[in-house]
Design a protein around this motif. Structure first.
Motif, PDB file in Angstrom:
ATOM      1  N   GLY A   1      -4.647 -62.493 -51.742  1.00  0.00           N
ATOM      2  CA  GLY A   1      -5.627 -63.060 -52.908  1.00  0.00           C
ATOM      3  C   GLY A   1      -6.506 -64.375 -52.298  1.00  0.00           C
ATOM      4  O   GLY A   1      -7.665 -64.459 -52.607  1.00  0.00           O
ATOM      5  N   PHE A   2      -5.737 -65.206 -51.747  1.00  0.00           N
ATOM      6  CA  PHE A   2      -6.552 -66.460 -51.142  1.00  0.00           C
ATOM      7  C   PHE A   2      -7.607 -65.808 -50.241  1.00  0.00           C
ATOM      8  O   PHE A   2      -8.716 -66.379 -50.015  1.00  0.00           O
ATOM      9  CB  PHE A   2      -5.517 -67.398 -50.368  1.00  0.00           C
ATOM     10  CG  PHE A   2      -4.662 -68.285 -51.431  1.00  0.00           C
ATOM     11  CD1 PHE A   2      -5.370 -68.878 -52.458  1.00  0.00           C
ATOM     12  CD2 PHE A   2      -3.367 -68.366 -51.088  1.00  0.00           C
ATOM     13  CE1 PHE A   2      -4.514 -69.796 -53.098  1.00  0.00           C
ATOM     14  CE2 PHE A   2      -2.565 -69.145 -52.118  1.00  0.00           C
ATOM     15  CZ  PHE A   2      -3.065 -69.898 -53.055  1.00  0.00           C
ATOM     16  N   GLY A   3      -7.272 -64.888 -49.393  1.00  0.00           N
ATOM     17  CA  GLY A   3      -8.287 -64.464 -48.337  1.00  0.00           C
ATOM     18  C   GLY A   3      -9.461 -63.618 -49.050  1.00  0.00           C
ATOM     19  O   GLY A   3     -10.507 -64.111 -48.693  1.00  0.00           O
ATOM     20  N   LEU A   4      -9.345 -62.958 -50.132  1.00  0.00           N
ATOM     21  CA  LEU A   4     -10.341 -62.383 -50.778  1.00  0.00           C
ATOM     22  C   LEU A   4     -11.188 -63.500 -51.584  1.00  0.00           C
ATOM     23  O   LEU A   4     -12.210 -63.359 -51.521  1.00  0.00           O
ATOM     24  CB  LEU A   4      -9.654 -61.296 -51.820  1.00  0.00           C
ATOM     25  CG  LEU A   4     -10.572 -60.762 -52.783  1.00  0.00           C
ATOM     26  CD1 LEU A   4     -11.432 -59.899 -51.898  1.00  0.00           C
ATOM     27  CD2 LEU A   4      -9.946 -59.888 -54.025  1.00  0.00           C
ATOM     28  N   VAL A   5     -10.680 -64.336 -52.179  1.00  0.00           N
ATOM     29  CA  VAL A   5     -11.280 -65.371 -52.894  1.00  0.00           C
ATOM     30  C   VAL A   5     -12.222 -66.264 -51.965  1.00  0.00           C
ATOM     31  O   VAL A   5     -13.417 -66.563 -52.253  1.00  0.00           O
ATOM     32  CB  VAL A   5     -10.273 -66.544 -53.481  1.00  0.00           C
ATOM     33  CG1 VAL A   5     -11.140 -67.923 -53.958  1.00  0.00           C
ATOM     34  CG2 VAL A   5      -9.583 -65.906 -54.848  1.00  0.00           C
ATOM     35  N   THR A   6     -11.705 -66.530 -50.682  1.00  0.00           N
ATOM     36  CA  THR A   6     -12.328 -67.315 -49.643  1.00  0.00           C
ATOM     37  C   THR A   6     -13.593 -66.374 -49.330  1.00  0.00           C
ATOM     38  O   THR A   6     -14.791 -66.979 -49.083  1.00  0.00           O
ATOM     39  CB  THR A   6     -11.505 -67.633 -48.439  1.00  0.00           C
ATOM     40  OG1 THR A   6     -10.439 -68.397 -48.781  1.00  0.00           O
ATOM     41  CG2 THR A   6     -12.483 -68.098 -47.373  1.00  0.00           C
ATOM     42  N   VAL A   7     -13.292 -65.351 -48.984  1.00  0.00           N
ATOM     43  CA  VAL A   7     -14.665 -64.452 -48.523  1.00  0.00           C
ATOM     44  C   VAL A   7     -15.632 -64.263 -49.559  1.00  0.00           C
ATOM     45  O   VAL A   7     -16.821 -64.306 -49.405  1.00  0.00           O
ATOM     46  CB  VAL A   7     -14.206 -62.956 -48.294  1.00  0.00           C
ATOM     47  CG1 VAL A   7     -15.302 -61.866 -47.922  1.00  0.00           C
ATOM     48  CG2 VAL A   7     -13.155 -62.782 -46.762  1.00  0.00           C
ATOM     49  N   LEU A   8     -15.194 -64.050 -50.798  1.00  0.00           N
ATOM     50  CA  LEU A   8     -16.191 -64.014 -51.791  1.00  0.00           C
ATOM     51  C   LEU A   8     -17.035 -65.131 -52.087  1.00  0.00           C
ATOM     52  O   LEU A   8     -18.115 -65.293 -52.288  1.00  0.00           O
ATOM     53  CB  LEU A   8     -15.626 -63.297 -53.333  1.00  0.00           C
ATOM     54  CG  LEU A   8     -14.842 -62.262 -53.417  1.00  0.00           C
ATOM     55  CD1 LEU A   8     -13.988 -61.916 -54.681  1.00  0.00           C
ATOM     56  CD2 LEU A   8     -16.007 -61.007 -53.141  1.00  0.00           C
ATOM     57  N   LEU A   9     -16.520 -66.338 -52.225  1.00  0.00           N
ATOM     58  CA  LEU A   9     -16.932 -67.480 -52.263  1.00  0.00           C
ATOM     59  C   LEU A   9     -17.995 -67.823 -51.010  1.00  0.00           C
ATOM     60  O   LEU A   9     -19.235 -68.083 -51.250  1.00  0.00           O
ATOM     61  CB  LEU A   9     -16.072 -68.782 -52.237  1.00  0.00           C
ATOM     62  CG  LEU A   9     -15.429 -68.993 -53.553  1.00  0.00           C
ATOM     63  CD1 LEU A   9     -14.430 -69.970 -53.504  1.00  0.00           C
ATOM     64  CD2 LEU A   9     -16.328 -69.251 -54.850  1.00  0.00           C
ATOM     65  N   GLU A  10     -17.612 -67.442 -49.622  1.00  0.00           N
ATOM     66  CA  GLU A  10     -18.477 -67.721 -48.714  1.00  0.00           C
ATOM     67  C   GLU A  10     -19.616 -66.976 -48.700  1.00  0.00           C
ATOM     68  O   GLU A  10     -20.651 -67.234 -48.044  1.00  0.00           O
ATOM     69  CB  GLU A  10     -17.467 -67.792 -47.545  1.00  0.00           C
ATOM     70  CG  GLU A  10     -18.020 -68.603 -46.286  1.00  0.00           C
ATOM     71  CD  GLU A  10     -16.925 -68.700 -45.380  1.00  0.00           C
ATOM     72  OE1 GLU A  10     -17.153 -69.473 -44.327  1.00  0.00           O
ATOM     73  OE2 GLU A  10     -15.765 -68.178 -45.297  1.00  0.00           O
ATOM     74  N   VAL A  11     -19.457 -65.483 -49.352  1.00  0.00           N
ATOM     75  CA  VAL A  11     -20.409 -64.538 -49.020  1.00  0.00           C
ATOM     76  C   VAL A  11     -21.392 -64.500 -50.151  1.00  0.00           C
ATOM     77  O   VAL A  11     -22.655 -64.607 -49.906  1.00  0.00           O
ATOM     78  CB  VAL A  11     -19.812 -63.121 -48.891  1.00  0.00           C
ATOM     79  CG1 VAL A  11     -21.083 -62.065 -48.966  1.00  0.00           C
ATOM     80  CG2 VAL A  11     -19.233 -62.873 -47.546  1.00  0.00           C
ATOM     81  N   PHE A  12     -20.823 -64.795 -51.337  1.00  0.00           N
ATOM     82  CA  PHE A  12     -21.867 -64.659 -52.459  1.00  0.00           C
ATOM     83  C   PHE A  12     -22.219 -65.861 -53.331  1.00  0.00           C
ATOM     84  O   PHE A  12     -23.113 -66.027 -54.141  1.00  0.00           O
ATOM     85  CB  PHE A  12     -21.210 -63.951 -53.479  1.00  0.00           C
ATOM     86  CG  PHE A  12     -21.007 -62.375 -52.977  1.00  0.00           C
ATOM     87  CD1 PHE A  12     -21.861 -61.651 -52.652  1.00  0.00           C
ATOM     88  CD2 PHE A  12     -19.715 -62.020 -52.648  1.00  0.00           C
ATOM     89  CE1 PHE A  12     -22.009 -60.309 -52.072  1.00  0.00           C
ATOM     90  CE2 PHE A  12     -19.566 -60.632 -52.002  1.00  0.00           C
ATOM     91  CZ  PHE A  12     -20.591 -59.769 -51.829  1.00  0.00           C
ATOM     92  N   SER A  13     -21.671 -67.255 -52.890  1.00  0.00           N
ATOM     93  CA  SER A  13     -21.936 -68.484 -53.584  1.00  0.00           C
ATOM     94  C   SER A  13     -23.083 -68.908 -52.864  1.00  0.00           C
ATOM     95  O   SER A  13     -23.610 -68.704 -51.857  1.00  0.00           O
ATOM     96  CB  SER A  13     -20.929 -69.368 -53.376  1.00  0.00           C
ATOM     97  OG  SER A  13     -19.829 -69.223 -54.086  1.00  0.00           O
ATOM     98  N   ARG A  14     -24.337 -69.615 -53.835  1.00  0.00           N
ATOM     99  CA  ARG A  14     -25.247 -70.440 -53.290  1.00  0.00           C
ATOM    100  C   ARG A  14     -25.039 -71.365 -52.449  1.00  0.00           C
ATOM    101  O   ARG A  14     -23.637 -72.183 -52.669  1.00  0.00           O
ATOM    102  CB  ARG A  14     -26.006 -70.759 -54.636  1.00  0.00           C
ATOM    103  CG  ARG A  14     -26.682 -69.910 -55.311  1.00  0.00           C
ATOM    104  CD  ARG A  14     -27.260 -70.522 -56.656  1.00  0.00           C
ATOM    105  NE  ARG A  14     -28.105 -71.773 -56.480  1.00  0.00           N
ATOM    106  CZ  ARG A  14     -29.437 -71.525 -56.512  1.00  0.00           C
ATOM    107  NH1 ARG A  14     -30.147 -70.314 -56.773  1.00  0.00           N
ATOM    108  NH2 ARG A  14     -30.226 -72.393 -56.349  1.00  0.00           N
ATOM    109  N   TYR A  15     -25.495 -71.504 -51.486  1.00  0.00           N
ATOM    110  CA  TYR A  15     -24.954 -72.756 -50.323  1.00  0.00           C
ATOM    111  C   TYR A  15     -24.858 -74.070 -51.037  1.00  0.00           C
ATOM    112  O   TYR A  15     -23.818 -74.770 -50.680  1.00  0.00           O
ATOM    113  CB  TYR A  15     -26.262 -72.871 -49.152  1.00  0.00           C
ATOM    114  CG  TYR A  15     -25.829 -73.905 -48.244  1.00  0.00           C
ATOM    115  CD1 TYR A  15     -24.651 -73.566 -47.333  1.00  0.00           C
ATOM    116  CD2 TYR A  15     -26.814 -74.719 -48.088  1.00  0.00           C
ATOM    117  CE1 TYR A  15     -24.603 -74.576 -46.509  1.00  0.00           C
ATOM    118  CE2 TYR A  15     -26.364 -75.913 -47.464  1.00  0.00           C
ATOM    119  CZ  TYR A  15     -25.303 -75.638 -46.232  1.00  0.00           C
ATOM    120  OH  TYR A  15     -24.866 -76.555 -45.367  1.00  0.00           O
TER     121      TYR A  15
END
Length: 442
Positions: free
Chosen positions: A146-160
């Motif tokens: 879960g922590f890995g998934l959240v990290t990837v989603l934030l890093e890829v899809f969040s505005r900088y």
């Protein structure tokens, strides 16, 4: 330390940036001063770093606290040099190495960086999962994924801009460790003495932990990350350009970099010191000297320092992990991207930097999978810190050469003061590595 440049004021005019991605809103001045340096320094106190500092405190008591005071100016210097390279040239460390050094040198450094980062990711994810399990119970491996998934989603899809704001707020989790130190009984006179009168022991165990602390504190992934975040700042701020193209911005930018870096590294080392002090005053004082993980340190604190100290320590592990994971994965992706000529940048849309974002995702997934494999990520972690301490020496030497070369830095090559401290940092890391090998097997 003064900079060899004219005191021209930066150009405030808003100039459209040709960068092909959506511009982010301008940030408040205070937040814009505290940026790459603050996040870089805070990410240094990740769960694996916490494990290393806890081991130092549990095994040697206050005997290694002096390392944090000693390393702060060295850390400030080398991180400021990293930031300057990125801000002046508009390229990260890997991009500059690629341009000025043979490919085998660059590939070797990037490979070692990525391997150490993936091991670090695995250990950090495992520590976060273990920390959450300590707090609420449940399946640790599910939490890891879960922590890995959240990290990837934030890093890829969040505005900088939003993503950077999240990382800045996460730095507040570090104060958990300062609070714990004031909950337990601390012999402050002994602490003061240990900071100014080092108790150095030339034994394999002592030298190994010294190199591990320095490898955790002055680590290659931090160099790569801070330089690249300065490049991102250039791309994101209206009117900002690499200083080799806009020298009139140098006075303001170098001042910002120095303040940002000194505060970020100061926070990092202060927190690391408090972790050493806390574990020395509790675990070491009660004969608990074998601590391998940050979650073990939290669990061992419960019967000695009480449930509140345990809870605060465990929450801090999760908060610092959420801060460190994107830095570890991101620095690997930046280094690989610049080495192989990909489009890189967290400000880019995913479809414009597919290989870069895939590298982030794959590095994180590999870190998750380490926790499902028979490989012991905790044992690998400590040695990855030692490897980082050894690998940092040639990387730092190459950075010092780059930043002193007028062909790379133009009129902004390092001035004498920063050059001296940078080489001192490199020499200190080399001496620690030599000390480790000299005492090996004795």
């Amino acid at each position: 330390m003064g900079d060899p440049i004219d005191s021209a004021a930066p150009n405030p005019a808003s100039v459209p940036n040709p960068h092909d991605d959506v511009k982010q809103p301008e940030r408040p001045k205070l937040l814009s001063v505290l940026g790459p340096g603050l996040i870089t320094g805070a990410s240094d106190d990740d769960p694996s770093g916490i494990a290393t500092y806890s081991q130092a405190g549990a095994q040697f008591g206050l005997g290694l606290s002096w390392v944090m005071l000693f390393s702060w100016p060295l850390m400030c210097a080398i991180q400021e040099i990293s930031a300057r390279i990125g801000r002046v040239t508009g390229r990260g460390i890997a991009g500059n190495l690629k341009k000025h050094y043979p490919n085998p040198v660059v590939y070797s450094i990037v490979l070692l960086l990525v391997v150490a980062n993936v091991i670090n990711l695995g250990a950090d994810l495992g520590a976060m999962g273990a920390g959450l399990k300590l707090l609420i119970g449940g399946p640790q491996l599910v939490y890891v994924a879960g922590f890995g998934l959240v990290t990837v989603l934030l890093e890829v899809f969040s505005r900088y801009s939003r993503y950077v704001s999240i990382l800045k707020w996460l730095t507040l989790s570090l104060f958990a460790y300062v609070g714990v130190a004031f909950i337990v009984h601390m012999p402050w006179l002994a602490v003061a003495k240990s900071l100014v009168v080092p108790q150095i022991s030339f034994t394999p165990a002592y030298m190994t932990v010294v190199v591990a602390i320095l490898g955790t504190t002055i680590s290659p992934y931090l160099f790569f990350w801070q330089a690249e975040e300065e490049v991102e700042e250039v791309k994101e701020r209206d009117g900002a350009k690499p200083l080799e193209r806009a020298p009139e911005q140098a006075v303001a930018e170098f001042s910002r970099i120095r303040v940002d870096t000194m505060i970020g590294m100061g926070l990092s080392n202060a927190v690391a010191l408090f972790i050493i002090l806390t574990t020395a005053a509790t675990l070491h004082a009660h004969g608990v000297t074998d601590i391998q993980t940050s979650s073990q340190a939290a669990e061992a604190l419960r019967p000695i320092a009480g449930p509140f100290a345990f809870t605060v320590f465990a929450i801090g592990i999760i908060g610092t992990g959420l801060l460190a994971l994107p830095v570890l994965a991101g620095s690997s992706a930046y280094a690989m991207g610049e080495t192989f000529g990909w489009h890189v940048g967290l400000a880019r849309k995913p479809y414009r930097a597919k290989a870069f974002y895939w590298a982030i995702a794959i590095a994180t997934v590999l870190g998750v999978l380490l926790n499902y494999s028979p490989i012991d990520p905790i044992k690998a972690l400590f040695w990855s810190a030692v490897i980082n301490g050894v690998v940092a020496v040639p990387v730092m030497a190459l950075m010092m050469h780059l930043s002193s070369n007028p062909k790379v830095m133009g009129e902004f090559k390092l001035h004498t003061g920063l050059k001296v401290v940078g080489w001192l940092a490199t020499a200190a890391m080399a001496a620690a590595a030599v000390g480790l090998f000299a005492t090996w097997g004795k």
